[in-house]
Design a protein around this motif. Structure first.
Motif, PDB file in Angstrom:
ATOM      1  N   LEU A   1       0.840  -1.204   0.000  1.00  0.00           N
ATOM      2  CA  LEU A   1       0.000   0.000   0.000  1.00  0.00           C
ATOM      3  C   LEU A   1       0.873   1.252   0.000  1.00  0.00           C
ATOM      4  N   GLY A   2       1.989   1.171   0.720  1.00  0.00           N
ATOM      5  CA  GLY A   2       2.936   2.285   0.754  1.00  0.00           C
ATOM      6  C   GLY A   2       3.511   2.592  -0.615  1.00  0.00           C
ATOM      7  N   LEU A   3       3.706   1.555  -1.422  1.00  0.00           N
ATOM      8  CA  LEU A   3       4.194   1.767  -2.789  1.00  0.00           C
ATOM      9  C   LEU A   3       3.176   2.569  -3.602  1.00  0.00           C
ATOM     10  N   VAL A   4       1.895   2.256  -3.427  1.00  0.00           N
ATOM     11  CA  VAL A   4       0.842   3.007  -4.115  1.00  0.00           C
ATOM     12  C   VAL A   4       0.862   4.470  -3.657  1.00  0.00           C
ATOM     13  N   ILE A   5       0.988   4.694  -2.356  1.00  0.00           N
ATOM     14  CA  ILE A   5       1.070   6.054  -1.809  1.00  0.00           C
ATOM     15  C   ILE A   5       2.297   6.777  -2.364  1.00  0.00           C
ATOM     16  N   HIS A   6       3.426   6.057  -2.425  1.00  0.00           N
ATOM     17  CA  HIS A   6       4.662   6.625  -2.957  1.00  0.00           C
ATOM     18  C   HIS A   6       4.466   7.106  -4.396  1.00  0.00           C
ATOM     19  N   LEU A   7       3.909   6.246  -5.220  1.00  0.00           N
ATOM     20  CA  LEU A   7       3.708   6.606  -6.626  1.00  0.00           C
ATOM     21  C   LEU A   7       2.723   7.760  -6.780  1.00  0.00           C
ATOM     22  N   ALA A   8       1.676   7.778  -5.968  1.00  0.00           N
ATOM     23  CA  ALA A   8       0.700   8.870  -6.027  1.00  0.00           C
ATOM     24  C   ALA A   8       1.342  10.193  -5.604  1.00  0.00           C
ATOM     25  N   ALA A   9       2.147  10.143  -4.538  1.00  0.00           N
ATOM     26  CA  ALA A   9       2.819  11.364  -4.077  1.00  0.00           C
ATOM     27  C   ALA A   9       3.847  11.839  -5.102  1.00  0.00           C
ATOM     28  N   LEU A  10       4.554  10.901  -5.718  1.00  0.00           N
ATOM     29  CA  LEU A  10       5.534  11.262  -6.742  1.00  0.00           C
ATOM     30  C   LEU A  10       4.840  11.912  -7.939  1.00  0.00           C
ATOM     31  N   TRP A  11       3.745  11.323  -8.369  1.00  0.00           N
ATOM     32  CA  TRP A  11       2.981  11.897  -9.492  1.00  0.00           C
ATOM     33  C   TRP A  11       2.518  13.313  -9.147  1.00  0.00           C
ATOM     34  N   ALA A  12       1.997  13.481  -7.933  1.00  0.00           N
ATOM     35  CA  ALA A  12       1.470  14.789  -7.528  1.00  0.00           C
ATOM     36  C   ALA A  12       2.579  15.841  -7.461  1.00  0.00           C
ATOM     37  N   THR A  13       3.733  15.472  -6.921  1.00  0.00           N
ATOM     38  CA  THR A  13       4.805  16.466  -6.824  1.00  0.00           C
ATOM     39  C   THR A  13       5.345  16.834  -8.198  1.00  0.00           C
ATOM     40  N   LEU A  14       5.392  15.858  -9.115  1.00  0.00           N
ATOM     41  CA  LEU A  14       5.906  16.146 -10.457  1.00  0.00           C
ATOM     42  C   LEU A  14       4.886  16.878 -11.314  1.00  0.00           C
ATOM     43  N   ASN A  15       3.642  16.439 -11.287  1.00  0.00           N
ATOM     44  CA  ASN A  15       2.630  16.955 -12.212  1.00  0.00           C
ATOM     45  C   ASN A  15       1.783  18.093 -11.664  1.00  0.00           C
ATOM     46  N   VAL A  16       1.594  18.159 -10.359  1.00  0.00           N
ATOM     47  CA  VAL A  16       0.767  19.220  -9.787  1.00  0.00           C
ATOM     48  C   VAL A  16       1.654  20.353  -9.263  1.00  0.00           C
ATOM     49  N   LEU A  17       2.699  19.983  -8.497  1.00  0.00           N
ATOM     50  CA  LEU A  17       3.570  21.004  -7.919  1.00  0.00           C
ATOM     51  C   LEU A  17       4.708  21.397  -8.854  1.00  0.00           C
ATOM     52  N   GLY A  18       5.010  20.545  -9.847  1.00  0.00           N
ATOM     53  CA  GLY A  18       6.054  20.854 -10.815  1.00  0.00           C
ATOM     54  C   GLY A  18       7.465  20.814 -10.263  1.00  0.00           C
ATOM     55  N   THR A  19       7.713  19.962  -9.268  1.00  0.00           N
ATOM     56  CA  THR A  19       9.061  19.871  -8.684  1.00  0.00           C
ATOM     57  C   THR A  19       9.980  19.045  -9.582  1.00  0.00           C
ATOM     58  N   GLU A  20      11.280  19.110  -9.283  1.00  0.00           N
ATOM     59  CA  GLU A  20      12.258  18.256  -9.956  1.00  0.00           C
ATOM     60  C   GLU A  20      12.092  16.829  -9.433  1.00  0.00           C
ATOM     61  N   PHE A  21      12.589  15.865 -10.209  1.00  0.00           N
ATOM     62  CA  PHE A  21      12.400  14.466  -9.838  1.00  0.00           C
ATOM     63  C   PHE A  21      12.999  14.142  -8.467  1.00  0.00           C
ATOM     64  N   GLY A  22      14.212  14.606  -8.206  1.00  0.00           N
ATOM     65  CA  GLY A  22      14.862  14.300  -6.925  1.00  0.00           C
ATOM     66  C   GLY A  22      14.059  14.780  -5.733  1.00  0.00           C
ATOM     67  N   VAL A  23      13.503  15.986  -5.852  1.00  0.00           N
ATOM     68  CA  VAL A  23      12.671  16.534  -4.777  1.00  0.00           C
ATOM     69  C   VAL A  23      11.390  15.717  -4.651  1.00  0.00           C
ATOM     70  N   GLY A  24      10.768  15.417  -5.780  1.00  0.00           N
ATOM     71  CA  GLY A  24       9.536  14.626  -5.762  1.00  0.00           C
ATOM     72  C   GLY A  24       9.746  13.241  -5.187  1.00  0.00           C
ATOM     73  N   GLN A  25      10.852  12.604  -5.545  1.00  0.00           N
ATOM     74  CA  GLN A  25      11.163  11.265  -5.030  1.00  0.00           C
ATOM     75  C   GLN A  25      11.382  11.310  -3.522  1.00  0.00           C
TER      76      GLN A  25
END
Length: 199
Positions: free
Chosen positions: A86-110
C-alpha cells in the motif's frame, strides 16, 4: 476450564496475541480436544464499555490467519508486507502529484514521496501490524525516527542487492524483486527489534 496437562501441551504453540485465549488454546493443542459449552446469559452492562471494536475483530482475524498459515509465513510479516505494498501506491501517487501538480524536480519529488510513504507505512503498521505493541506519545515520535532510519538503510540494501543481481546478467525484474525482498526482510526484522520492541 481445562486440565493442566492440556494447557501445558499447547502453551509453546500459542501465539499470545490478543485475549482470545480459548481459540488460541484449541488451535494450538497438539491433539483434538473435546469441548463442552455451559450456557451463560449476559445481562445489560451497568458500567464501563465493551472492548469489542473493529481492531479486536482484526486481531481475531490475524490470530486465525496465524494458526492457518503462520508456520509458512509469519502473519506479522505478511501484514508488514501488505502495508508496504500500500505504501508503494502512496509513494507513486505522491511522486505523481509532486511532479505533475507542484512541478518539482524528480529528486525533490522522489524524496517527498519516499518520506510520505514511510510515514504512511509507520502509522498503519503501528495501528495494525504491531497493535499489541502500539506506540503512543513520545514513544511514537521516537519510533517514527527509528523507522525512518531503518527504512533508509533498507533502501540502501535494496539498491545494493538489486544492482549486484542486475550486473550479474539477470533480468531487471529479477534484480528488482531480489532487492525488494532483501529490503522488506531488513525493514521488518529491524523495525520489530528497534522500533516496536517490547521493553
Amino acid at each position: 476450564m481445562c486440565r493442566r496437562e492440556v494447557f501445558e501441551a499447547a502453551i509453546r504453540r500459542m501465539s499470545g496475541q490478543g485475549f482470545k485465549v480459548l481459540l488460541d488454546l484449541l488451535a494450538s493443542s497438539p491433539q483434538r480436544l473435546r469441548v463442552s459449552e455451559i450456557p451463560y446469559r449476559f445481562r445489560a452492562r451497568l458500567r464501563g464499555e465493551s472492548k469489542l471494536d473493529t481492531l479486536v475483530v482484526w486481531e481475531f482475524g490475524t490470530l486465525l490467519a496465524d494458526k492457518l498459515v503462520g508456520q509458512i509465513v509469519p502473519v506479522r510479516f505478511a501484514l508488514f508486507a501488505l502495508i508496504g505494498g500500500l505504501g508503494l501506491v502512496i509513494h507513486l501517487a505522491a511522486l505523481w502529484a509532486t511532479l505533475n501538480v507542484l512541478g518539482t524536480e524528480f529528486g525533490v519529488g522522489q524524496t517527498v514521496a519516499t518520506v510520505t510513504a514511510m510515514t504512511f507505512n509507520f502509522f498503519l503498521n503501528n495501528q495494525f501490524t504491531y497493535r499489541d505493541r502500539r506506540l503512543r506519545g513520545l514513544s511514537l515520535l521516537r519510533g517514527l525516527g527509528t523507522f525512518y532510519l531503518i527504512c533508509g538503510l533498507g533502501a540502501v540494501a535494496n539498491v545494493g542487492v538489486a544492482s549486484y543481481v542486475f550486473t550479474s546478467h539477470h533480468a531487471w525484474w529479477v534484480a528488482g524483486v531480489a532487492g525488494a525482498i532483501v529490503g522488506s526482510v531488513w525493514n521488518f526484522a529491524m523495525s520489530s527489534a528497534f522500533t516496536w520492541n517490547q521493553r
